[in-house]
Scaffold this motif. Structure first.
Motif, mmCIF file in Angstrom:
data_model
loop_
_atom_site.group_PDB
_atom_site.id
_atom_site.type_symbol
_atom_site.label_atom_id
_atom_site.label_comp_id
_atom_site.label_asym_id
_atom_site.label_seq_id
_atom_site.Cartn_x
_atom_site.Cartn_y
_atom_site.Cartn_z
ATOM 1 N N TYR A 108 0.528 -1.124 0.163
ATOM 2 C CA TYR A 108 0.070 0.121 0.457
ATOM 3 C C TYR A 108 0.709 1.490 0.189
ATOM 4 C CZ TYR A 108 -3.054 3.615 1.489
ATOM 5 O OH TYR A 108 -4.024 4.617 1.394
ATOM 6 N N LYS A 129 1.100 4.231 -2.883
ATOM 7 C CA LYS A 129 0.241 5.708 -2.948
ATOM 8 C C LYS A 129 1.636 5.926 -2.791
ATOM 9 C CE LYS A 129 -1.574 8.067 1.007
ATOM 10 N NZ LYS A 129 -2.049 8.594 1.908
ATOM 11 N N LYS A 151 -9.086 -2.531 -1.391
ATOM 12 C CA LYS A 151 -10.008 -1.938 -0.388
ATOM 13 C C LYS A 151 -9.499 -0.300 0.038
ATOM 14 C CE LYS A 151 -13.475 -5.165 0.394
ATOM 15 N NZ LYS A 151 -13.585 -5.659 2.586
ATOM 16 N N PHE A 152 -8.566 -0.811 0.738
ATOM 17 C CA PHE A 152 -7.831 0.416 0.671
ATOM 18 C C PHE A 152 -7.306 1.314 -0.720
ATOM 19 C CE2 PHE A 152 -5.350 -1.292 4.377
ATOM 20 C CZ PHE A 152 -5.859 -1.301 5.559
ATOM 21 N N ARG A 172 -10.864 3.318 -1.709
ATOM 22 C CA ARG A 172 -10.908 4.206 -0.587
ATOM 23 C C ARG A 172 -9.279 5.732 -1.246
ATOM 24 N NH1 ARG A 172 -15.010 4.912 0.238
ATOM 25 N NH2 ARG A 172 -15.829 2.240 0.410
ATOM 26 N N GLU A 225 -10.045 8.122 -3.303
ATOM 27 C CA GLU A 225 -11.550 9.591 -3.387
ATOM 28 C C GLU A 225 -10.386 11.148 -3.523
ATOM 29 O OE1 GLU A 225 -14.032 7.868 -0.124
ATOM 30 O OE2 GLU A 225 -15.366 6.025 -1.402
ATOM 31 N N LYS A 226 -9.574 10.108 -2.511
ATOM 32 C CA LYS A 226 -8.539 11.356 -2.757
ATOM 33 C C LYS A 226 -7.713 11.993 -3.895
ATOM 34 C CE LYS A 226 -9.370 11.109 2.103
ATOM 35 N NZ LYS A 226 -10.593 12.590 2.015
ATOM 36 N N LYS A 234 -14.555 9.597 6.723
ATOM 37 C CA LYS A 234 -13.534 9.541 5.035
ATOM 38 C C LYS A 234 -12.109 9.578 5.436
ATOM 39 C CE LYS A 234 -17.789 10.736 2.911
ATOM 40 N NZ LYS A 234 -18.769 11.751 1.430
ATOM 41 N N GLU A 235 -11.576 9.849 6.155
ATOM 42 C CA GLU A 235 -9.654 10.429 6.369
ATOM 43 C C GLU A 235 -9.061 9.178 6.004
ATOM 44 O OE1 GLU A 235 -8.485 13.330 5.506
ATOM 45 O OE2 GLU A 235 -11.201 13.670 5.535
ATOM 46 N N LEU A 236 -8.214 9.298 5.663
ATOM 47 C CA LEU A 236 -7.473 7.917 5.253
ATOM 48 C C LEU A 236 -6.389 7.603 6.638
ATOM 49 C CD1 LEU A 236 -5.612 8.873 1.670
ATOM 50 C CD2 LEU A 236 -8.310 7.440 2.537
ATOM 51 N N PHE A 265 -7.048 3.510 8.500
ATOM 52 C CA PHE A 265 -6.635 2.312 8.421
ATOM 53 C C PHE A 265 -5.358 2.989 7.778
ATOM 54 C CE2 PHE A 265 -8.314 3.992 4.030
ATOM 55 C CZ PHE A 265 -7.483 3.866 3.020
ATOM 56 N N GLU A 266 -5.035 3.782 7.031
ATOM 57 C CA GLU A 266 -3.155 3.833 7.181
ATOM 58 C C GLU A 266 -2.674 3.869 7.967
ATOM 59 O OE1 GLU A 266 -2.940 7.937 5.204
ATOM 60 O OE2 GLU A 266 -2.890 6.494 3.403
ATOM 61 N N LEU A 299 -5.781 1.827 12.422
ATOM 62 C CA LEU A 299 -5.377 0.209 12.431
ATOM 63 C C LEU A 299 -4.375 -0.580 12.336
ATOM 64 C CD1 LEU A 299 -6.678 -2.593 11.461
ATOM 65 C CD2 LEU A 299 -6.371 -1.638 8.969
ATOM 66 N N ALA A 335 -18.056 1.578 4.264
ATOM 67 C CA ALA A 335 -17.988 2.382 2.693
ATOM 68 C C ALA A 335 -17.661 3.248 2.765
ATOM 69 C CB ALA A 335 -19.770 2.404 2.768
ATOM 70 N N ASN A 336 -16.501 3.592 4.345
ATOM 71 C CA ASN A 336 -16.001 4.308 4.667
ATOM 72 C C ASN A 336 -15.181 3.950 5.540
ATOM 73 O OD1 ASN A 336 -16.420 4.660 7.779
ATOM 74 N ND2 ASN A 336 -18.256 5.486 6.816
ATOM 75 N N SER A 337 -13.669 5.033 5.006
ATOM 76 C CA SER A 337 -12.124 4.450 5.808
ATOM 77 C C SER A 337 -12.674 3.891 7.296
ATOM 78 C CB SER A 337 -11.336 5.327 5.599
ATOM 79 O OG SER A 337 -11.237 5.970 4.622
ATOM 80 N N LEU A 357 -14.065 0.605 6.962
ATOM 81 C CA LEU A 357 -13.177 -0.312 6.538
ATOM 82 C C LEU A 357 -12.009 -0.794 7.517
ATOM 83 C CD1 LEU A 357 -12.131 -1.921 3.825
ATOM 84 C CD2 LEU A 357 -11.280 0.484 3.473
#
Lengths: 281, 281
Positions: free
Chosen positions: A93, A97, A144-145, A148, A151-152, B80-82, B85-86, B89, B132-134, B137
């Motif tokens: 990832y 990115k 999935k990551f 997302r 979207e940014k 919605k911010e990454l 998961f970045e 998580l 459906a959002n970060s 997820l």
């Protein structure tokens, strides 16, 4: 196109490099092992040293390309080991990115039919995923990551679900490699499972040309099964192989049990893939 | 029980600490801000300093407890911010894994109803997730990682899906907090959405006592919706609140559009949760 590629020394990668060169692309191979850099270089093929875990420099280089094809995924198969999501997932990832932030507008990544999980039948791209092991969970999560992320920061995401493959360079533990080995040794008998399970197989050369076609079509966005669309029993696959080699070997069906970590009968819906490979080049 | 807890200073955490103390548990709070350590300490409550991103020392401490309740999740809401998961998580996963390796046999983690995704109706624990959002997820993925981890290293995993809550300490941007604020100011009119959407609300005190009950029941393994099981329109929720406060304020329905990132009508299946809270203590 200017295409950057990871995983060039793997089973698919070796065939894909040949395919991309033959189709006139200008390619850059991102290679982990510095000792392999020189051997891989040839007209139309640059190589740069690359560490998936420290991708800063290579990402800047990738940013100058029209597309990145990311095949690299250390440690396969070992599907149940945690490193798939503990290490490979975050490393891939971060690398992807960084490449996207460096400017590459299109990314092709290979996923797996195991993202569909323990489901029989014809598996279509729009089905919900149900990954049932660490490997497929890591791949499914990577997708999935990336969804997302885009979207940014918009980019073309080509997510390929690979099914079964065979051909030169295949893992020596794979079924057809073991069969070939038994034939070469002159074994009278080949021990195998019941052989009734249905799978979706493509020659690796067709997989490689298919990936090249997808990469050439930026409009081919989202998930694509790369598969034959035609289920074949493992028994028939093995019998065909024996026939094509004009060999004589007895098949001992049922010697091994069916694996409990794979569905009994599944194959891919190939409609999207067929539309791409039959479209104008 | 000896219970370690993260997120003690959050909305749920404050109520859960009181609940756990009242129920006679010996608790250890893992607190990020060193300035809060002394204020939180009291009979039955130890505090230790804790960094989610460098959990080695605190994990060794957690290992001495009967259970860990992990509420901490920096940066909410910003769904919605990454960073969900970045950063959150992998940090939560590494922390929980370290605690499990240090010996804690039971882990309760709060997930979210948004793991179910854009789905209307009654949402049951055995449904496939479609985050459906970060934020959702990241939570859904954390659960999947932990499920794989426990194939390698057994532990009790209590995964709680929270629905909507209200009560003392709620976010000042939440609907009922804004309504209270408008009433307190003496506003004649309260602007809101159409109010027809159906949601599942619990008072935060009931959520806290529910979490304590789940933690006390190690046999309550897997996913549990913590919810009322009863859909209520946002309109009715607001009207009840005005009534209970004996206030007079006009509701201006339809001033705001319905949010497009939430389903119109969804609530939780509460059968599993009800069985736990009605069981013997």
């Amino acid at each position: 196109m200017k295409i950057a590629l990871t995983g060039a020394t793997g089973f698919i990668g070796r065939h894909l490099v040949a395919e991309l060169v033959q189709r006139g692309h200008e390619i850059t191979l991102l290679v982990r092992d510095p000792q392999k850099l020189d051997a891989l270089r040839r007209p139309g093929v640059r190589t740069i040293q690359f560490d998936l875990y420290a991708p800063a420099n290579s990402a800047a280089e990738v940013g100058k390309h029209d597309a990145l094809i990311h095949l690299a995924w250390p440690g396969l198969p070992n599907y149940k080991e945690l490193f798939h999501f503990e290490e490979n997932l975050p490393a891939s990832y971060r690398f992807l990115k960084a490449c996207i932030e460096a400017g590459v507008p299109q990314v092709l990544v290979t996923g797996t039919c195991f993202e569909y999980g323990m489901r029989d039948g014809c598996l279509a791209e729009n089905m919900e995923t149900l990954p049932a092991n660490s490997y497929s969970l890591a791949k499914d999560t990577l997708r999935k990551f990336l969804e997302r992320l885009r979207e940014k920061q918009p980019f073309v995401l080509q997510w390929i679900r690979l099914f079964y493959m065979y051909g030169p360079g295949q893992n020596s533990n794979s079924l057809l490699a073991q069969l070939d080995h038994a034939i070469d040794k002159g074994d009278p008998v080949f021990n195998m499972s019941g052989g009734e399970q249905l799978r979706d197989y493509l020659p690796v050369e067709q997989v490689a040309s298919g990936l090249a076609r997808v990469a050439e079509h930026a409009e081919c966005d989202g998930i694509t099964n790369v598969c034959s669309g035609v289920p074949i029993s493992v028994r028939k696959l093995v019998e065909r192989r024996i026939e094509s080699r004009n060999a004589r070997i007895e098949l001992n069906f049922g010697y091994y049990p069916y694996p409990n970590h794979e569905p009994m009968a599944f194959w891919g819906d190939a409609h999207k893939f067929e539309a791409i490979i039959s479209s104008a080049p």
